[in-house]
Design an enzyme around this catalytic site. Structure first.
Site, PDB file in Angstrom:
ATOM      1  N   SER A 114      17.871  65.942 -47.528  1.00 39.22           N
ATOM      2  CA  SER A 114      17.496  66.868 -48.650  1.00 39.22           C
ATOM      3  C   SER A 114      18.342  67.617 -49.236  1.00 39.22           C
ATOM      4  CB  SER A 114      16.283  67.747 -48.229  1.00 39.22           C
ATOM      5  OG  SER A 114      15.523  68.210 -49.202  1.00 39.22           O
ATOM      6  N   HIS A 115      18.512  68.906 -49.323  1.00 36.42           N
ATOM      7  CA  HIS A 115      19.246  69.863 -50.115  1.00 36.42           C
ATOM      8  C   HIS A 115      20.642  70.303 -49.206  1.00 36.42           C
ATOM      9  CE1 HIS A 115      16.341  71.795 -47.718  1.00 36.42           C
ATOM     10  NE2 HIS A 115      17.170  72.735 -47.660  1.00 36.42           N
ATOM     11  N   ASP A 278      17.568  68.499 -56.283  1.00 36.42           N
ATOM     12  CA  ASP A 278      18.279  68.616 -54.955  1.00 36.42           C
ATOM     13  C   ASP A 278      18.891  67.051 -54.544  1.00 36.42           C
ATOM     14  OD1 ASP A 278      15.853  67.609 -53.821  1.00 36.42           O
ATOM     15  OD2 ASP A 278      15.760  68.545 -52.123  1.00 36.42           O
ATOM     16  N   ASP A 280      17.850  64.840 -52.457  1.00 41.56           N
ATOM     17  CA  ASP A 280      17.068  63.653 -52.618  1.00 41.56           C
ATOM     18  C   ASP A 280      15.689  63.565 -53.419  1.00 41.56           C
ATOM     19  OD1 ASP A 280      15.643  65.677 -51.212  1.00 41.56           O
ATOM     20  OD2 ASP A 280      14.451  64.374 -50.157  1.00 41.56           O
ATOM     21  N   ASP A 282      13.500  65.852 -54.784  1.00 41.74           N
ATOM     22  CA  ASP A 282      12.143  66.425 -54.530  1.00 41.74           C
ATOM     23  C   ASP A 282      12.059  67.614 -54.925  1.00 41.74           C
ATOM     24  OD1 ASP A 282      13.367  67.229 -52.230  1.00 41.74           O
ATOM     25  OD2 ASP A 282      11.958  66.352 -50.733  1.00 41.74           O
ATOM     26  N   ARG A 283      13.116  68.534 -54.919  1.00 37.98           N
ATOM     27  CA  ARG A 283      12.857  69.635 -55.358  1.00 37.98           C
ATOM     28  C   ARG A 283      13.205  69.959 -56.798  1.00 37.98           C
ATOM     29  NH1 ARG A 283      15.092  73.699 -50.740  1.00 37.98           N
ATOM     30  NH2 ARG A 283      13.640  73.087 -48.968  1.00 37.98           N
ATOM     31  N   THR A 345       3.621  75.506 -44.235  1.00 36.46           N
ATOM     32  CA  THR A 345       4.786  75.271 -44.845  1.00 36.46           C
ATOM     33  C   THR A 345       5.055  73.718 -44.684  1.00 36.46           C
ATOM     34  OG1 THR A 345       5.910  77.366 -44.993  1.00 36.46           O
ATOM     35  CG2 THR A 345       7.396  75.560 -45.059  1.00 36.46           C
ATOM     36  N   LYS A 377       6.791  65.978 -52.822  1.00 34.58           N
ATOM     37  CA  LYS A 377       7.051  66.648 -54.057  1.00 34.58           C
ATOM     38  C   LYS A 377       8.099  65.999 -55.072  1.00 34.58           C
ATOM     39  CE  LYS A 377      10.225  69.272 -51.242  1.00 34.58           C
ATOM     40  NZ  LYS A 377       9.954  70.177 -50.006  1.00 34.58           N
TER      41      LYS A 377
HETATM   42  C1  G1P Z   1      11.908  74.159 -46.106  1.00 37.94           C
HETATM   43  C2  G1P Z   1      11.134  74.855 -47.054  1.00 37.94           C
HETATM   44  C3  G1P Z   1       9.656  74.071 -47.043  1.00 37.94           C
HETATM   45  C4  G1P Z   1      10.101  72.457 -47.294  1.00 37.94           C
HETATM   46  C5  G1P Z   1      11.168  71.917 -46.417  1.00 37.94           C
HETATM   47  C6  G1P Z   1      11.365  70.646 -46.773  1.00 37.94           C
HETATM   48  O1  G1P Z   1      11.487  74.139 -44.615  1.00 37.94           O
HETATM   49  O2  G1P Z   1      10.812  76.151 -46.597  1.00 37.94           O
HETATM   50  O3  G1P Z   1       8.883  74.505 -47.873  1.00 37.94           O
HETATM   51  O4  G1P Z   1       8.817  71.860 -47.323  1.00 37.94           O
HETATM   52  O5  G1P Z   1      12.121  72.757 -46.390  1.00 37.94           O
HETATM   53  O6  G1P Z   1      12.078  70.667 -48.010  1.00 37.94           O
HETATM   54  P1  G1P Z   1      11.736  75.192 -43.693  1.00 37.94           P
HETATM   55  O7  G1P Z   1      13.348  75.142 -43.400  1.00 37.94           O
HETATM   56  O8  G1P Z   1      11.552  76.474 -43.998  1.00 37.94           O
HETATM   57  O9  G1P Z   1      11.027  74.974 -42.339  1.00 37.94           O
HETATM   58 ZN    ZN Z   2      14.557  67.483 -50.760  1.00 39.65          ZN
END
Ligand code: G1P
Ligand code: ZN
Length: 544
Positions: A114-115, A278, A280, A282-283, A345, A377
């Site tokens: 992801s990010h 981000d 990948d 999705d954000r 979450t 997302k």
């Molecule tokens: C974080 C975000 C959550 C999101 C996830 C994946 O998870 O808070 O909303 O779904 O990344 O992108 P966390 O690190 O808080 O468990």
């Molecule tokens: Zn992501």
């Protein structure tokens, strides 16, 4: 047909995959048998029918191509009939979700962290998505985890790497591998959902935007959709070429890592809309000229206007938000007479609600927004919905925000992250909170009095499954709130997230400074949790 090879192996460290699959340092994934064990555990658990279709794609980060080539050989040995893989190994997470659904695949391997940063010393990840296009639910991820603890062999075929850069079909063992255009299917879907001609009109009549792809996966998607199909000027998409290390940056679209975009949007040269996505895809980050929109507000504002977009006309069934996301969306749901669901979450909790048609749009405070068009997302989707709304209503982001708050009131919101703290301290802090739950109600912290405190537990309204221990909620009598939880996606130590929220009704202070508005909640959070004592930190590392 090439021979199936059984490779003897040992169970691996067995750390349970978090809300977003297995996420570790690249060096961990590079250990012999490590990725293979996880992928084989997935295949053992989902046990595909012979001939099943599997989608494979990733965000293009370092190590992506290596794992993809291995996963293709393993899929062939495990009886899959066809693998669909994005050219260059690329598929944004929402695009992978769409491809799984469109081609009726059994599931998909989404390779991403992801990010999180990418590169030889940074992060990698593997996640399995099921046939509805969404992340595997806890029952499946739990079974995969259990399988990694007992696995003693993985299956592969002996075959050369395929050419990931040439669109077309190849054979691996008895299986067909189709290298597909990673952008086309997704761009067509967006064109079906939104009023592209309305957006084209504002683009042609001087509405300007900047989209920062952060050298990550959305570059090719944004160039095709925004510049080629919608006619925004060339150069509207910046950092549009995916790089294996994201140019050394965190591909996280927030005010820290997308600071250049933020500074531009607050300057006299700001275009009408600034957006980013981000690693990948999705954000999303949405900033109007001089106006940052929090993700929680974005969900509420999009929900309030979603029926403007052609594919959503007359069909908003419900809104879903993760528990730490602000209650701004709840007020929209109430006004529109649709239910609002509060989930733990992680995107996977939205899947059942979307599948059952109970929710149409959903979102998280962590910059994730999406709808029932896929089961992830979707960053560009959110940007396009904003564009569609602004184009049809003919107003600016700032005007839309002010109008929204004047009608529904405003939820001031911030998240404080304490990153890489000692796991022991983090656990002690959470245990300390749990021990206080019963005695907190009625206690005063400065101007705030606690009205309710609990450890959030969610019962899925569709399948009745229960997810307990999803964060500590402390509600105050004035409608404000503090939430504490530990991150499930970090790769080093623990990360404490403290979510702060206060509500101002219409005709109140709708244009105040967020920091000032949340000062009592910040002080109460410290008093209640003893953050400094447990973490050794005097302030958060990141405020979003
Ligand atoms: C974080 C975000 C959550 C999101 C996830 C994946 O998870 O808070 O909303 O779904 O990344 O992108 P966390 O690190 O808080 O468990
Ligand atoms: Zn992501």
């Amino acid at each position: 047909m090439s021979q199936i090879v059984t490779v003897p192996t040992q169970p691996f460290d067995g750390q349970a995959p978090g809300t977003s699959g297995l996420r570790k340092k690249v060096r961990v994934f590079q250990q012999p048998n490590y990725s293979e064990n996880f992928i084989q555990a997935v295949f053992d658990v989902v046990s595909p029918e012979p001939g099943a279709v599997l989608v494979i794609g990733g965000d293009g980060r370092f190590h992506n191509r290596t794992v993809i080539q291995q996963a293709i050989r393993m899929a062939a040995a495990n009886g899959y009939g066809r693998v669909l893989v994005g050219k260059g190994g690329i598929l944004s997470t929402p695009a992978a979700s769409h491809v799984i659904r469109k081609y009726r695949a059994n599931g998909g391997l989404v390779l991403s962290a992801s990010h999180n940063p990418g590169g030889p010393d940074e992060d990698f990840g593997i996640k399995y998505n099921i046939a509805n296009g969404g992340p595997a639910p806890e029952g499946v991820t739990g079974a995969i985890h259990a399988r990694t603890l007992e696995i003693d062999r993985w299956l592969t075929v002996e075959a050369d790497d395929i050419d990931l850069d040439a669109i077309g079909n190849a054979r691996v063992g008895g299986m067909t591998v189709s290298v597909i255009d990673p952008v086309a299917d997704y761009a067509d879907l967006m064109e079906d959902l939104f009023d592209f001609s309305a957006i084209r009109k504002i683009a042609a009549s001087g509405f300007t935007m900047r989209f920062d792809a952060m050298s990550a996966v959305t570059g090719p998607y944004a160039i095709e959709i925004l510049e080629n199909r919608l006619g925004f000027a060339p150069g509207t998409v910046v950092n549009g070429i995916p790089l294996e290390d994201f140019g050394g940056h965190h591909p996280d679209p927030n005010l820290i890592h997308a600071k250049d975009l933020y500074d531009l949007m607050m300057s006299p040269d700001a275009p009408d809309l600034g957006a980013a996505s981000d690693g990948d895809g999705d954000r999303n980050l949405i900033i109007g000229r001089g106006r940052f929109i929090t993700p929680s507000d974005s969900l509420a504002m999009l929900a309030a206007n979603i029926e403007i977009a052609p594919a959503y006309r007359g069909r908003l069934a419900g809104i879903a938000r993760s528990m730490p996301t602000s209650a701004a969306a709840d007020r929209v749901a109430e006004a529109l007479g649709v239910p609002c669901f509060e989930t733990p979450t992680g995107w996977k909790f939205f899947g059942n609600l979307l599948d059952a048609g109970m929710a149409t749009i959903c979102g998280e405070e962590s910059a994730g927004t999406g709808s029932d068009h896929v089961r992830e997302k979707d960053g560009l989707w959110a940007v396009l919905l904003w564009l569609n709304i602004l184009a049809v209503r003919g107003i600016s982001v700032d005007e839309l925000a002010r109008e929204h708050w004047a009608r529904y009131g405003r939820n001031y919101y911030a998240r404080h992250d304490y990153e890489g703290i000692e796991t022991a301290g983090a656990n002690a802090l959470m245990d300390g909170l749990k021990a206080q739950l019963a005695v907190l109600p009625g206690k005063r912290f400065g101007p705030l009095t606690v009205s309710m405190a609990d450890s959030f537990s969610y019962t899925d309204p569709v399948d009745g499954s229960v997810s307990a221990n999803q964060g500590i909620r402390v509600l105050f009598e004035d409608g404000s709130r503090v939430v504490f939880r530990l991150s499930g996606t970090g790769t080093q130590g623990a990360t404490l997230r403290v979510y702060l929220e206060s509500y101002v009704a219409p005709f109140g202070h709708l244009d105040a400074e967020t920091t000032a508005m949340l000062q009592p909640q910040v002080a109460a959070a410290e008093d209640i949790a003893g953050i400094a004592r447990h973490t050794g930190r005097t302030g958060p590392d990141v405020i979003t």
